[in-house]
Design a protein around this motif. Sequence first.
Motif, PDB file in Angstrom:
ATOM      1  N   ARG A 146       0.835  -1.206   0.000  1.00 59.61           N
ATOM      2  CA  ARG A 146       0.000   0.000   0.000  1.00 59.61           C
ATOM      3  C   ARG A 146       0.865   1.249   0.000  1.00 59.61           C
ATOM      4  O   ARG A 146       2.063   1.197   0.303  1.00 59.61           O
ATOM      5  CB  ARG A 146      -0.945   0.008   1.205  1.00 59.61           C
ATOM      6  N   ILE A 147       0.249   2.372  -0.335  1.00 58.92           N
ATOM      7  CA  ILE A 147       0.959   3.650  -0.344  1.00 58.92           C
ATOM      8  C   ILE A 147       1.106   4.114   1.098  1.00 58.92           C
ATOM      9  O   ILE A 147       0.116   4.291   1.821  1.00 58.92           O
ATOM     10  CB  ILE A 147       0.190   4.682  -1.177  1.00 58.92           C
ATOM     11  N   GLY A 148       2.359   4.297   1.525  1.00 59.60           N
ATOM     12  CA  GLY A 148       2.610   4.672   2.903  1.00 59.60           C
ATOM     13  C   GLY A 148       2.742   6.164   3.113  1.00 59.60           C
ATOM     14  O   GLY A 148       2.222   6.714   4.083  1.00 59.60           O
ATOM     15  N   ALA A 149       3.453   6.838   2.225  1.00 54.25           N
ATOM     16  CA  ALA A 149       3.670   8.278   2.376  1.00 54.25           C
ATOM     17  C   ALA A 149       3.943   8.892   1.016  1.00 54.25           C
ATOM     18  O   ALA A 149       4.405   8.211   0.088  1.00 54.25           O
ATOM     19  CB  ALA A 149       4.829   8.556   3.331  1.00 54.25           C
ATOM     20  N   ILE A 150       3.641  10.195   0.908  1.00 55.74           N
ATOM     21  CA  ILE A 150       3.841  10.953  -0.333  1.00 55.74           C
ATOM     22  C   ILE A 150       4.495  12.278   0.031  1.00 55.74           C
ATOM     23  O   ILE A 150       4.128  12.904   1.039  1.00 55.74           O
ATOM     24  CB  ILE A 150       2.498  11.224  -1.039  1.00 55.74           C
ATOM     25  N   GLY A 151       5.458  12.708  -0.761  1.00 48.47           N
ATOM     26  CA  GLY A 151       6.085  14.001  -0.504  1.00 48.47           C
ATOM     27  C   GLY A 151       6.768  14.520  -1.746  1.00 48.47           C
ATOM     28  O   GLY A 151       6.646  13.946  -2.833  1.00 48.47           O
ATOM     29  N   HIS A 152       7.502  15.635  -1.595  1.00 51.32           N
ATOM     30  CA  HIS A 152       8.244  16.181  -2.734  1.00 51.32           C
ATOM     31  C   HIS A 152       9.589  16.690  -2.251  1.00 51.32           C
ATOM     32  O   HIS A 152       9.794  16.943  -1.055  1.00 51.32           O
ATOM     33  CB  HIS A 152       7.449  17.295  -3.425  1.00 51.32           C
ATOM     34  N   GLY A 153      10.492  16.838  -3.193  1.00 52.97           N
ATOM     35  CA  GLY A 153      11.827  17.287  -2.842  1.00 52.97           C
ATOM     36  C   GLY A 153      12.654  16.141  -2.292  1.00 52.97           C
ATOM     37  O   GLY A 153      12.527  14.989  -2.698  1.00 52.97           O
ATOM     38  N   ILE A 154      13.506  16.472  -1.315  1.00 55.55           N
ATOM     39  CA  ILE A 154      14.410  15.481  -0.729  1.00 55.55           C
ATOM     40  C   ILE A 154      13.682  14.704   0.352  1.00 55.55           C
ATOM     41  O   ILE A 154      13.021  15.275   1.220  1.00 55.55           O
ATOM     42  CB  ILE A 154      15.656  16.176  -0.140  1.00 55.55           C
ATOM     43  N   TYR A 155      13.811  13.378   0.313  1.00 55.90           N
ATOM     44  CA  TYR A 155      13.190  12.531   1.334  1.00 55.90           C
ATOM     45  C   TYR A 155      13.781  12.901   2.694  1.00 55.90           C
ATOM     46  O   TYR A 155      14.982  13.116   2.815  1.00 55.90           O
ATOM     47  CB  TYR A 155      13.449  11.062   0.998  1.00 55.90           C
ATOM     48  N   PRO A 156      12.941  13.035   3.743  1.00 56.19           N
ATOM     49  CA  PRO A 156      13.403  13.572   5.022  1.00 56.19           C
ATOM     50  C   PRO A 156      14.443  12.731   5.744  1.00 56.19           C
ATOM     51  O   PRO A 156      15.039  13.200   6.705  1.00 56.19           O
ATOM     52  CB  PRO A 156      12.110  13.672   5.847  1.00 56.19           C
ATOM     53  N   GLN A 157      14.695  11.511   5.336  1.00 55.43           N
ATOM     54  CA  GLN A 157      15.747  10.712   5.949  1.00 55.43           C
ATOM     55  C   GLN A 157      16.423   9.888   4.866  1.00 55.43           C
ATOM     56  O   GLN A 157      15.875   9.685   3.789  1.00 55.43           O
ATOM     57  CB  GLN A 157      15.183   9.807   7.037  1.00 55.43           C
ATOM     58  N   ALA A 158      17.605   9.436   5.160  1.00 52.10           N
ATOM     59  CA  ALA A 158      18.350   8.670   4.169  1.00 52.10           C
ATOM     60  C   ALA A 158      17.573   7.410   3.799  1.00 52.10           C
ATOM     61  O   ALA A 158      17.200   6.644   4.683  1.00 52.10           O
ATOM     62  CB  ALA A 158      19.715   8.297   4.730  1.00 52.10           C
ATOM     63  N   PRO A 159      17.289   7.213   2.513  1.00 49.78           N
ATOM     64  CA  PRO A 159      16.509   6.036   2.125  1.00 49.78           C
ATOM     65  C   PRO A 159      17.301   4.748   2.343  1.00 49.78           C
ATOM     66  O   PRO A 159      18.426   4.610   1.882  1.00 49.78           O
ATOM     67  CB  PRO A 159      16.226   6.279   0.642  1.00 49.78           C
ATOM     68  N   VAL A 160      16.713   3.819   3.073  1.00 48.94           N
ATOM     69  CA  VAL A 160      17.365   2.545   3.321  1.00 48.94           C
ATOM     70  C   VAL A 160      16.631   1.421   2.594  1.00 48.94           C
ATOM     71  O   VAL A 160      17.004   0.260   2.689  1.00 48.94           O
ATOM     72  CB  VAL A 160      17.410   2.232   4.836  1.00 48.94           C
ATOM     73  N   MET A 161      15.571   1.771   1.883  1.00 45.62           N
ATOM     74  CA  MET A 161      14.753   0.779   1.181  1.00 45.62           C
ATOM     75  C   MET A 161      15.121   0.738  -0.295  1.00 45.62           C
ATOM     76  O   MET A 161      15.704   1.695  -0.825  1.00 45.62           O
ATOM     77  CB  MET A 161      13.276   1.152   1.328  1.00 45.62           C
ATOM     78  N   PRO A 162      14.834  -0.342  -0.989  1.00 51.08           N
ATOM     79  CA  PRO A 162      15.020  -0.363  -2.442  1.00 51.08           C
ATOM     80  C   PRO A 162      14.233   0.779  -3.075  1.00 51.08           C
ATOM     81  O   PRO A 162      13.120   1.085  -2.639  1.00 51.08           O
ATOM     82  CB  PRO A 162      14.455  -1.723  -2.854  1.00 51.08           C
ATOM     83  N   HIS A 163      14.814   1.410  -4.092  1.00 56.29           N
ATOM     84  CA  HIS A 163      14.115   2.557  -4.675  1.00 56.29           C
ATOM     85  C   HIS A 163      14.312   2.618  -6.186  1.00 56.29           C
ATOM     86  O   HIS A 163      15.267   2.093  -6.733  1.00 56.29           O
ATOM     87  CB  HIS A 163      14.572   3.863  -4.026  1.00 56.29           C
ATOM     88  N   PHE A 164      13.347   3.285  -6.815  1.00 53.42           N
ATOM     89  CA  PHE A 164      13.374   3.532  -8.256  1.00 53.42           C
ATOM     90  C   PHE A 164      13.459   5.036  -8.477  1.00 53.42           C
ATOM     91  O   PHE A 164      12.630   5.789  -7.961  1.00 53.42           O
ATOM     92  CB  PHE A 164      12.100   3.025  -8.929  1.00 53.42           C
ATOM     93  N   ASP A 165      14.427   5.490  -9.226  1.00 54.49           N
ATOM     94  CA  ASP A 165      14.491   6.889  -9.649  1.00 54.49           C
ATOM     95  C   ASP A 165      13.732   6.986 -10.975  1.00 54.49           C
ATOM     96  O   ASP A 165      14.161   6.431 -11.987  1.00 54.49           O
ATOM     97  CB  ASP A 165      15.952   7.315  -9.834  1.00 54.49           C
ATOM     98  N   LEU A 166      12.600   7.698 -10.976  1.00 58.13           N
ATOM     99  CA  LEU A 166      11.748   7.760 -12.163  1.00 58.13           C
ATOM    100  C   LEU A 166      12.160   8.855 -13.142  1.00 58.13           C
ATOM    101  O   LEU A 166      11.517   9.031 -14.176  1.00 58.13           O
ATOM    102  CB  LEU A 166      10.281   7.933 -11.748  1.00 58.13           C
ATOM    103  N   ASP A 167      13.166   9.629 -12.803  1.00 55.92           N
ATOM    104  CA  ASP A 167      13.753  10.587 -13.744  1.00 55.92           C
ATOM    105  C   ASP A 167      12.703  11.549 -14.307  1.00 55.92           C
ATOM    106  O   ASP A 167      12.706  11.869 -15.494  1.00 55.92           O
ATOM    107  CB  ASP A 167      14.449   9.831 -14.871  1.00 55.92           C
ATOM    108  N   GLY A 168      11.767  11.988 -13.458  1.00 53.12           N
ATOM    109  CA  GLY A 168      10.783  12.986 -13.868  1.00 53.12           C
ATOM    110  C   GLY A 168       9.559  12.444 -14.563  1.00 53.12           C
ATOM    111  O   GLY A 168       8.665  13.211 -14.938  1.00 53.12           O
ATOM    112  N   ALA A 169       9.480  11.133 -14.770  1.00 53.76           N
ATOM    113  CA  ALA A 169       8.322  10.548 -15.457  1.00 53.76           C
ATOM    114  C   ALA A 169       7.062  10.729 -14.617  1.00 53.76           C
ATOM    115  O   ALA A 169       7.112  10.932 -13.396  1.00 53.76           O
ATOM    116  CB  ALA A 169       8.563   9.074 -15.729  1.00 53.76           C
TER     117      ALA A 169
END
Length: 400
Positions: A25-48
């Motif tokens: 499920r969707i846990g959180a939504i935001g913009h800009g820099i994530y408030p803490q260092a991401p420790v989870m697997p992530h996808f950079d969508l490159d503006g898509a």
Amino acid sequence: MLTNATIVLPDRVVEAGWVVIERGRIGAIGHGIYPQAPVMPHFDLDGAYLLPGLIDLHCDAIEKLVQPRPGVDIDAGIALHAADRLLLGCGVTCQFHALSLDDAEFGVRSDRFVSDFLHRLTVERHCGARHLVHARVEVSSERGITALETMLGHPLLRLVSIMDHSPGQGQYVDEQAFRNYVARTSGWSDTDIDRIIARKRAMQADIPRRVEQVITWATRHGLPVASHDDDSPDKIRQWVRYGVRIAEFPTTLSAAQAAHTAGLAVGMGAPNVLRGRSSGGNLSALAAIEAGVVDWLCADYYPAALLPVIFRLADRGTLSLPAAVALVSLGPARAVGLEYEIGSIQPGRRADLIVVRRMPDPVVQQVFVGGRPVYTWMEQEERLFVNHEYHGGYQSSAIE
């Protein structure tokens, strides 16, 4: 975690946004820099663009995959897997397959096929999208409602619509229009069509009772009911008295306006919008959208129409981008009571998401269903998976 995305929310567009997915499920939504260092697997969508997965309440494309030509039948499992890949590539994460109970007048439009297809979905373990069934009950047929009775209670049957394809009303304004359609789509001879018309005429006196029976059964099982091809405000008033919640493909603007005013969720076909006109010469879906009386769009017979419609409507200024997206996501979800599960990017909703880039036509690059990546456009695979290793399992075909 999905980062660096152009996120389309129900009420606004978020640039350089991020979405966290937790347990599907969707846990959180935001913009800009994530408030803490991401420790989870992530996808950079490159503006898509990041959109909610598209929800299609009505498409009969599976019929052509099962029977590509009259008399040529393909195994339902093969057709289902082909449909699954097609739908994911079009951005559809939840498909209501529109299957007709119609005395086999149009090949696979039969009670036997619908029953077999429901069984095939029940045992399916390899689809990426969510596959559900929309039973279209032809009340001018002999076996339509009897067949429906045997299917009620099946967990994948989620929508019922009432069809009356008797010549002289609704979709077919006269007998010749009916003849032309049947001959073009089925390959039946004039003698065969004469027999179909005679049977429909013989059933007409019993249609009101059959309509009431279908609605009673569907209501008892908690299934939403849709009308079909309404051509006048009088028909809409009839459906309101029955408690019908959805109006599919009104054929006139007056019927669409009456349905909208009465609170019915009005649906039209996305191919109608792309073409600028109805294939049957009925109401223009674009005109109905401009009149403000359309709540959702469906693929009808062409799944690839749904995604381009979003940007076509937004580019021409007919709707804002969030409003255009809602026509193929939140709008259909609301129509069938699933808006708190799917249809929008909001915390707590299931993470059915699509990554889209305009090139210039919109292309689906990545699809997530329940938080699991189930589709990746090959040219993007290396970039999207560079920092992510996925070990996944079975993706359910239903909304549990």
